[in-house]
Design a protein around this motif. Structure first.
Motif, short mmCIF file in Angstrom:
data_model
loop_
_atom_site.label_atom_id
_atom_site.label_comp_id
_atom_site.label_asym_id
_atom_site.label_seq_id
_atom_site.Cartn_x
_atom_site.Cartn_y
_atom_site.Cartn_z
N ASP A 1 0.85 -1.17 0.00
CA ASP A 1 0.00 0.00 0.00
C ASP A 1 0.89 1.23 0.00
O ASP A 1 1.80 1.35 0.83
N VAL A 2 0.64 2.14 -0.93
CA VAL A 2 1.29 3.45 -0.95
C VAL A 2 0.26 4.38 -0.33
O VAL A 2 -0.89 4.45 -0.80
N MET A 3 0.66 5.07 0.75
CA MET A 3 -0.31 5.85 1.53
C MET A 3 0.21 7.25 1.83
O MET A 3 1.42 7.48 1.86
N VAL A 4 -0.73 8.15 2.06
CA VAL A 4 -0.41 9.45 2.63
C VAL A 4 -1.09 9.52 3.98
O VAL A 4 -2.13 8.88 4.22
N VAL A 5 -0.49 10.29 4.87
CA VAL A 5 -1.05 10.46 6.21
C VAL A 5 -0.71 11.85 6.71
O VAL A 5 0.35 12.39 6.38
N LYS A 6 -1.64 12.42 7.46
CA LYS A 6 -1.37 13.66 8.17
C LYS A 6 -1.11 13.27 9.62
O LYS A 6 -1.80 12.42 10.18
N ALA A 7 -0.10 13.89 10.20
CA ALA A 7 0.28 13.56 11.58
C ALA A 7 0.42 14.84 12.38
O ALA A 7 0.81 15.88 11.85
N GLU A 8 0.09 14.75 13.65
CA GLU A 8 0.31 15.86 14.57
C GLU A 8 0.43 15.29 15.97
O GLU A 8 -0.34 14.43 16.37
N GLY A 9 1.44 15.74 16.71
CA GLY A 9 1.67 15.25 18.06
C GLY A 9 2.35 13.89 18.05
O GLY A 9 2.99 13.50 17.08
N GLU A 10 2.18 13.18 19.15
CA GLU A 10 2.85 11.89 19.35
C GLU A 10 1.97 10.73 18.91
O GLU A 10 0.78 10.71 19.19
N PHE A 11 2.58 9.77 18.24
CA PHE A 11 1.92 8.50 17.95
C PHE A 11 2.29 7.56 19.09
O PHE A 11 3.02 7.92 20.01
N VAL A 12 1.82 6.34 19.05
CA VAL A 12 2.10 5.37 20.11
C VAL A 12 3.42 4.65 19.85
O VAL A 12 3.85 4.49 18.70
N TRP A 13 4.08 4.22 20.92
CA TRP A 13 5.25 3.34 20.78
C TRP A 13 4.76 2.03 20.18
O TRP A 13 3.75 1.47 20.62
N HIS A 14 5.48 1.54 19.18
CA HIS A 14 5.09 0.28 18.54
C HIS A 14 6.26 -0.27 17.74
O HIS A 14 7.28 0.40 17.56
N SER A 15 6.08 -1.47 17.25
CA SER A 15 7.05 -2.08 16.33
C SER A 15 6.28 -2.94 15.34
O SER A 15 5.10 -3.24 15.54
N HIS A 16 6.95 -3.31 14.28
CA HIS A 16 6.39 -4.18 13.26
C HIS A 16 7.30 -5.40 13.19
O HIS A 16 8.42 -5.30 12.67
N PRO A 17 6.85 -6.54 13.72
CA PRO A 17 7.74 -7.70 13.81
C PRO A 17 8.16 -8.28 12.46
O PRO A 17 9.21 -8.90 12.37
N ASP A 18 7.35 -8.06 11.42
CA ASP A 18 7.64 -8.71 10.14
C ASP A 18 8.01 -7.77 8.99
O ASP A 18 8.33 -8.23 7.90
N THR A 19 7.94 -6.44 9.23
CA THR A 19 8.20 -5.50 8.14
C THR A 19 8.99 -4.30 8.63
O THR A 19 8.88 -3.89 9.79
N PRO B 1 6.77 7.85 16.21
CA PRO B 1 6.85 9.09 15.46
C PRO B 1 6.23 10.24 16.26
O PRO B 1 5.19 10.07 16.90
N VAL B 2 6.87 11.39 16.21
CA VAL B 2 6.37 12.60 16.87
C VAL B 2 6.38 13.72 15.84
O VAL B 2 7.44 14.08 15.31
N ALA B 3 5.20 14.26 15.54
CA ALA B 3 5.05 15.33 14.55
C ALA B 3 5.02 16.67 15.26
O ALA B 3 4.24 16.88 16.18
N HIS B 4 5.88 17.57 14.82
CA HIS B 4 5.98 18.91 15.38
C HIS B 4 5.14 19.83 14.50
O HIS B 4 5.59 20.26 13.44
N GLY B 5 3.89 20.10 14.92
CA GLY B 5 2.92 20.75 14.03
C GLY B 5 2.37 19.70 13.10
O GLY B 5 2.61 18.50 13.26
N GLU B 6 1.61 20.13 12.11
CA GLU B 6 1.07 19.15 11.16
C GLU B 6 2.16 18.73 10.18
O GLU B 6 2.84 19.57 9.61
N VAL B 7 2.29 17.42 10.02
CA VAL B 7 3.28 16.82 9.13
C VAL B 7 2.54 15.97 8.11
O VAL B 7 1.57 15.27 8.45
N HIS B 8 2.99 16.03 6.86
CA HIS B 8 2.44 15.18 5.81
C HIS B 8 3.49 14.15 5.44
O HIS B 8 4.66 14.50 5.22
#
Length: 117
Positions: free
Chosen positions: A30-48, A86-93
């Protein structure tokens, strides 16, 4: 795909943060776009690995023992199994590429539902 995808136009179609939108498919990814702001959750991807390309704004990817600062045009890949936030400082694309069906939190139960835009 018969038409080019304009990333800015796709990003203008939604306002939600941390909810990836699928804009194309590429060899089972999947090729995706996302808008981010603030802190996301701590996580990992075991297979990718986790692919981040900053289109707009400033993003810090916190790792348990360091951090990576990214600005527009910067790309970073978190290796599979590495816990990060990931932590976005203001809105991040961002542009993200993941194998189809990969949950954005690494856990299907807590992941945002990815929808086409």
């Amino acid at each position: 795909m018969t038409e080019p995808v304009n990333l800015a136009r796709k990003l203008s179609l939604f306002q939600d943060h941390w909810s990836p939108r699928i804009i194309a498919g590429f060899n089972g990814h999947d090729v995706m776009v996302v808008k981010a702001e603030g802190e996301f959750v701590w996580h990992s991807h075991p297979d990718t690995d986790d692919f981040f390309l900053v289109l707009k704004g400033d993003l810090t990817i916190e790792l348990r023992d360091s951090e990576v600062k990214l600005g527009p045009g910067d790309l970073y890949i978190v290796p599979k199994g590495v816990e990060h936030r990931p932590v976005a400082h203001g809105e991040v694309h961002l542009l993200l590429i993941e194998p189809h069906g990969t949950p954005n939190t690494g856990d299907e139960a807590t992941a945002a539902k990815k929808v086409p835009v």
